[in-house]
Design a protein around this motif. Structure first.
Motif, PDB file in Angstrom:
ATOM      1  N   LEU A 146       1.147  -1.402  -0.065  1.00 17.38           N
ATOM      2  CA  LEU A 146      -0.551   0.312  -0.035  1.00 17.38           C
ATOM      3  C   LEU A 146       0.805   1.097  -0.115  1.00 17.38           C
ATOM      4  O   LEU A 146       1.852   1.368   0.854  1.00 17.38           O
ATOM      5  N   PRO A 147       0.557   2.086  -0.474  1.00 15.86           N
ATOM      6  CA  PRO A 147       0.789   3.811  -0.417  1.00 15.86           C
ATOM      7  C   PRO A 147       0.986   4.360   0.511  1.00 15.86           C
ATOM      8  O   PRO A 147       0.674   3.909   1.867  1.00 15.86           O
ATOM      9  N   PRO A 148       2.639   4.759   0.927  1.00 16.15           N
ATOM     10  CA  PRO A 148       2.991   5.250   2.704  1.00 16.15           C
ATOM     11  C   PRO A 148       1.460   5.873   3.342  1.00 16.15           C
ATOM     12  O   PRO A 148       1.112   7.391   2.118  1.00 16.15           O
ATOM     13  N   GLY A 149       1.285   6.009   4.441  1.00 18.99           N
ATOM     14  CA  GLY A 149      -0.479   6.967   4.942  1.00 18.99           C
ATOM     15  C   GLY A 149      -1.597   6.036   4.381  1.00 18.99           C
ATOM     16  O   GLY A 149      -2.218   6.676   5.420  1.00 18.99           O
ATOM     17  N   THR A 150      -1.637   4.587   3.423  1.00 19.30           N
ATOM     18  CA  THR A 150      -2.580   4.149   3.179  1.00 19.30           C
ATOM     19  C   THR A 150      -2.664   4.024   4.967  1.00 19.30           C
ATOM     20  O   THR A 150      -4.150   3.835   4.907  1.00 19.30           O
ATOM     21  N   LEU A 151      -2.686   3.211   5.701  1.00 20.70           N
ATOM     22  CA  LEU A 151      -2.814   2.580   7.138  1.00 20.70           C
ATOM     23  C   LEU A 151      -3.098   3.803   8.339  1.00 20.70           C
ATOM     24  O   LEU A 151      -2.537   3.021   9.340  1.00 20.70           O
ATOM     25  N   ALA A 152      -2.625   5.624   8.084  1.00 20.81           N
ATOM     26  CA  ALA A 152      -2.367   6.102   8.773  1.00 20.81           C
ATOM     27  C   ALA A 152      -3.356   6.103   9.912  1.00 20.81           C
ATOM     28  O   ALA A 152      -3.276   6.014  11.567  1.00 20.81           O
ATOM     29  N   THR A 153      -4.533   5.826   9.700  1.00 21.15           N
ATOM     30  CA  THR A 153      -6.299   5.982  10.502  1.00 21.15           C
ATOM     31  C   THR A 153      -7.387   4.729   9.898  1.00 21.15           C
ATOM     32  O   THR A 153      -6.732   4.423   8.641  1.00 21.15           O
ATOM     33  N   THR A 205       8.332 -13.470  12.910  1.00 21.17           N
ATOM     34  CA  THR A 205       9.052 -13.250  11.485  1.00 21.17           C
ATOM     35  C   THR A 205       8.603 -11.997  10.942  1.00 21.17           C
ATOM     36  O   THR A 205       9.735 -11.556  10.450  1.00 21.17           O
ATOM     37  N   GLN A 206       7.727 -11.375  10.681  1.00 25.07           N
ATOM     38  CA  GLN A 206       7.115 -10.289  10.043  1.00 25.07           C
ATOM     39  C   GLN A 206       7.721  -9.728  11.041  1.00 25.07           C
ATOM     40  O   GLN A 206       7.648  -8.225  10.685  1.00 25.07           O
ATOM     41  N   MET A 207       7.349  -8.957  12.135  1.00 26.88           N
ATOM     42  CA  MET A 207       7.091  -7.796  12.660  1.00 26.88           C
ATOM     43  C   MET A 207       8.944  -7.856  14.236  1.00 26.88           C
ATOM     44  O   MET A 207       9.716  -7.016  13.442  1.00 26.88           O
ATOM     45  N   PHE A 208       8.913  -8.593  14.363  1.00 25.71           N
ATOM     46  CA  PHE A 208      10.325  -9.009  15.692  1.00 25.71           C
ATOM     47  C   PHE A 208      11.532  -9.239  14.517  1.00 25.71           C
ATOM     48  O   PHE A 208      12.059  -8.970  15.487  1.00 25.71           O
ATOM     49  N   ALA A 238       7.988  -7.371  26.231  1.00 25.94           N
ATOM     50  CA  ALA A 238       9.747  -6.801  26.154  1.00 25.94           C
ATOM     51  C   ALA A 238       9.748  -5.388  25.100  1.00 25.94           C
ATOM     52  O   ALA A 238      10.660  -4.249  25.567  1.00 25.94           O
ATOM     53  N   ASP A 239       8.823  -5.400  24.250  1.00 24.23           N
ATOM     54  CA  ASP A 239       9.079  -4.017  23.327  1.00 24.23           C
ATOM     55  C   ASP A 239       8.527  -3.260  24.024  1.00 24.23           C
ATOM     56  O   ASP A 239       7.028  -2.693  23.607  1.00 24.23           O
ATOM     57  N   THR A 240       8.919  -3.214  25.545  1.00 24.36           N
ATOM     58  CA  THR A 240       8.127  -1.398  26.191  1.00 24.36           C
ATOM     59  C   THR A 240       8.268  -0.392  25.310  1.00 24.36           C
ATOM     60  O   THR A 240       6.934   0.620  25.440  1.00 24.36           O
ATOM     61  N   GLY A 241       8.934   0.379  24.834  1.00 30.01           N
ATOM     62  CA  GLY A 241       9.425   1.383  24.033  1.00 30.01           C
ATOM     63  C   GLY A 241       9.051   1.368  22.911  1.00 30.01           C
ATOM     64  O   GLY A 241       8.337   2.020  21.335  1.00 30.01           O
ATOM     65  N   ARG A 242       8.050  -0.141  22.175  1.00 21.94           N
ATOM     66  CA  ARG A 242       7.387  -0.289  20.716  1.00 21.94           C
ATOM     67  C   ARG A 242       8.209   0.814  19.931  1.00 21.94           C
ATOM     68  O   ARG A 242       8.026   0.659  18.568  1.00 21.94           O
ATOM     69  N   VAL A 243       9.363  -0.551  19.594  1.00 23.08           N
ATOM     70  CA  VAL A 243      10.264   0.016  18.586  1.00 23.08           C
ATOM     71  C   VAL A 243       9.361  -1.260  17.737  1.00 23.08           C
ATOM     72  O   VAL A 243       9.790  -0.318  16.185  1.00 23.08           O
ATOM     73  N   PHE A 244       9.171  -2.287  18.220  1.00 23.83           N
ATOM     74  CA  PHE A 244       8.519  -2.956  16.706  1.00 23.83           C
ATOM     75  C   PHE A 244       7.300  -3.342  16.681  1.00 23.83           C
ATOM     76  O   PHE A 244       6.501  -3.046  15.745  1.00 23.83           O
ATOM     77  N   LEU A 245       6.418  -2.708  17.610  1.00 26.19           N
ATOM     78  CA  LEU A 245       4.985  -2.079  17.730  1.00 26.19           C
ATOM     79  C   LEU A 245       4.705  -1.082  17.441  1.00 26.19           C
ATOM     80  O   LEU A 245       4.137  -0.792  18.234  1.00 26.19           O
ATOM     81  N   ARG A 246       5.379  -1.149  16.570  1.00 23.67           N
ATOM     82  CA  ARG A 246       4.661   0.850  16.506  1.00 23.67           C
ATOM     83  C   ARG A 246       3.255   1.332  15.294  1.00 23.67           C
ATOM     84  O   ARG A 246       2.574   1.871  15.760  1.00 23.67           O
ATOM     85  N   ARG A 247       2.523  -0.079  14.852  1.00 27.07           N
ATOM     86  CA  ARG A 247       1.656   0.213  14.528  1.00 27.07           C
ATOM     87  C   ARG A 247       0.326  -1.269  15.085  1.00 27.07           C
ATOM     88  O   ARG A 247       1.136  -2.294  15.341  1.00 27.07           O
TER      89      ARG A 247
END
Length: 261
Positions: A146-153, A205-208, A238-247
């Motif tokens: 998807l183009p950037p921003g498509t899943l922004a909200t 695999t896909q996120m972490f 362990a991802d308290t800073g949401r480094v991987f869990l950005r979305r």
């Protein structure tokens, strides 16, 4: 033949919206597995009086029954009939044209002595392992393209991409979506085992990025589907800073199925 299934809700207080089933044998031949990941709607009106688990149970149950009993139908035809049957069960009470009408990702696999058929729609994953250990992922990667921003909200995604041309597709109320599914088949001699993962389980695999698909398959074999899910939960905590869990959610419903043929 050995089949293992594990599923776990993202939050204990929230119903698990994933659904999984395996039938062995199917019509006296081979087997079938089906895995669905229900799409959680945002708070507010979704046009339907039913819950996502109601929908995945109805759709999944029909998929499992038809995949096993109607070998004269392709998996795409099975999915189309199942979507139509499920829609008929609530079209008199619900607005099935609503962009957020209940919907789900789908993985279907069916095998007999000669071939293994597959169907994948949206971001759940099917892994096929060959006798030499090679692992081939079957992916519907439209979300990744998807183009950037498509899943922004949620609102932007619904307006621009959800079940729309140039966007991504899920099984909802329109049987025509089956034309968007990734389908195919392999000679049975070239498939030793297969695995189906909802995106809550494929995060390893896909996120972490803890390992590639062959590594994920090896983990499934060594520790079982629950072992993979447990590893994902450890990484999420362990991802308290949401480094991987950005979305997305910190903990998503997670389902994994391993079938050794």
């Amino acid at each position: 033949m050995r089949i293992e299934v594990a599923t776990e809700p993202g939050r204990p207080e929230h119903p698990n919206e994933d659904w999984a089933s395996a039938s062995v044998p199917a019509s006296g031949l081979g087997g079938v597995l089906a895995v669905l990941d229900g799409v959680t709607p945002p708070q507010g009106d979704d046009g339907c009086v039913h819950s996502v688990p109601w929908f995945t149970t109805r759709l999944g149950g029909t998929l499992a029954e038809l995949s096993a009993s109607r070998r004269d139908l392709t998996l795409a035809e099975v999915l189309a009939l199942s979507i139509r049957h499920t829609a008929d069960a609530h079209r008199s009470t619900c607005d099935l044209s609503h962009v957020r009408t209940p919907q789900a990702t789908v993985v279907l696999a069916r095998w007999d002595a000669s071939r293994v058929e597959h169907l994948v729609l949206s971001d759940s994953v099917l892994l096929l392992q060959a006798p030499d250990g090679t692992v081939r992922p079957v992916l519907d990667d439209r979300l990744d393209r998807l183009p950037p921003g498509t899943l922004a909200t949620e609102a932007i995604a619904d307006a621009r991409a959800r079940n729309k041309e140039g966007g991504f597709f899920t099984a909802a109320a329109d049987p025509r979506v089956v034309s968007r599914a990734v389908t195919g088949e392999s000679p049975r001699s070239r498939v030793r085992a297969l695995a189906a993962l909802t995106d809550g389980a494929s995060r390893w695999t896909q996120m972490f990025e803890e390992g590639d698909w062959p590594a994920a398959f090896a983990l499934l074999r060594e520790e079982g589907p629950q072992g993979l899910i447990d590893r994902v939960r450890e990484l999420e905590r362990a991802d308290t800073g949401r480094v991987f869990l950005r979305r997305g959610k910190q903990h998503d419903d997670a389902t994994a199925v391993l079938a050794e043929l």
